[in-house]
Scaffold this motif. Structure first.
Motif: not given
Length: 123
Positions: A3-30
């Protein structure tokens, strides 16, 4: 371990990075406006707006949509300890329980329902 081989790791890392960057950027801004507690909401709305604008010009990548669906489905288990703590607290509230449940309903379920409707329609 297949099951580890079937996971789309670049998509997972990219999606998580997108979510984290938006959240942390918004926390910094607010935090610059002395209201860091609004960071999660601002991050969520800005990510939704960005995806909405992106979708008006291009199609959202299916890898992003699939990964996001998987994250949302699997993250429900993270709320189990919170639910158990809430049930323990509810048994101790007595007469204040109806007011507490009303506040929980208004502040949690209705915004989540509205967000789900908006996401389903626009994304």
């Amino acid at each position: 371990m297949d099951w580890i081989k079937t996971i789309d790791w670049p998509a997972w890392i990219g999606t998580l990075a997108l979510i984290i960057c938006f959240r942390e950027g918004a926390v910094w801004l607010t935090a610059q406006f002395h209201h860091p507690e609004l960071g999660n909401l601002v991050g969520l709305i800005s990510l939704l707006a960005t995806l909405f604008i992106w979708r008006s010009f291009r199609k959202l990548p299916s890898r992003l949509v699939d990964t996001n669906n998987k994250i949302m489905k699997e993250s429900a288990f993270a709320f189990l300890p919170i639910s158990a703590g809430s049930l323990i607290m509810l048994t101790q509230m007595g007469r204040e329980m109806p007011a507490f449940l009303l506040v929980m309903f208004v502040s949690t379920l209705i915004p989540l329902w509205i967000y789900a409707k908006m996401s389903k329609r626009w994304l």
